[in-house]
Design a protein around this motif. Structure first.
Motif: not given
Length: 136
Positions: A55-63, A79-97
């Motif tokens: 199944a497609v993974y469609d979720d908010s990883p930070s939760n 939530i919604a805090t970007d750091t200089t460490a690198g790119p954050s996950f967006p509010g939700s992600v969709t990852i295909a199998p």
């Protein structure tokens, strides 16, 4: 850290290998308005999520992410805090199998706390299995 843990979601086709890639402690806020209050610090944890299910993974990883300190206190993601460490996950992600996503999740913890564990569960934390990594 570095070990991929196989996690299951709430439906049969939801499966993912989740890895804690890196922890940046302390992390610096990318924007001044995101800086922590006095007595607190930011901790950024980089996760890799590889969809191993059907199944497609469609979720908010930070939760579904938590930090646990050496006293057993748990901290949820900021939530919604970007750091200089690198790119954050967006509010939700969709990852295909078969696909993979990589991103940071940021936490606010007391300055005096020592991070001992990182936890992650699919389905915004409601999945039946939770991965846990020990921080050395």
């Amino acid at each position: 850290m570095g070990d991929a843990l196989a996690l299951s979601g709430t439906s049969g086709g939801e499966k993912a290998d989740v890895t804690v890639v890196k922890i940046v402690d302390p992390a610096s806020a990318k924007e001044a308005f995101s800086s922590p209050k006095a007595g607190e610090r930011l901790v950024a944890v980089q996760f890799r999520i590889r969809n191993t299910g059907t199944a497609v993974y469609d979720d908010s990883p930070s939760n579904g992410a938590r930090l646990v300190d050496n006293e057993g206190q748990q901290f949820t993601a900021r939530i919604a805090t970007d750091t200089t460490a690198g790119p954050s996950f967006p509010g939700s992600v969709t990852i295909a199998p078969g696909d993979t996503a990589l991103g940071y999740i940021t936490f606010t913890v007391p300055t005096a706390s020592r991070v001992a564990k990182v936890q992650f569960a699919l389905n915004s934390g409601f999945a039946p299995s939770t991965g846990q990594w020990t921080v050395s």
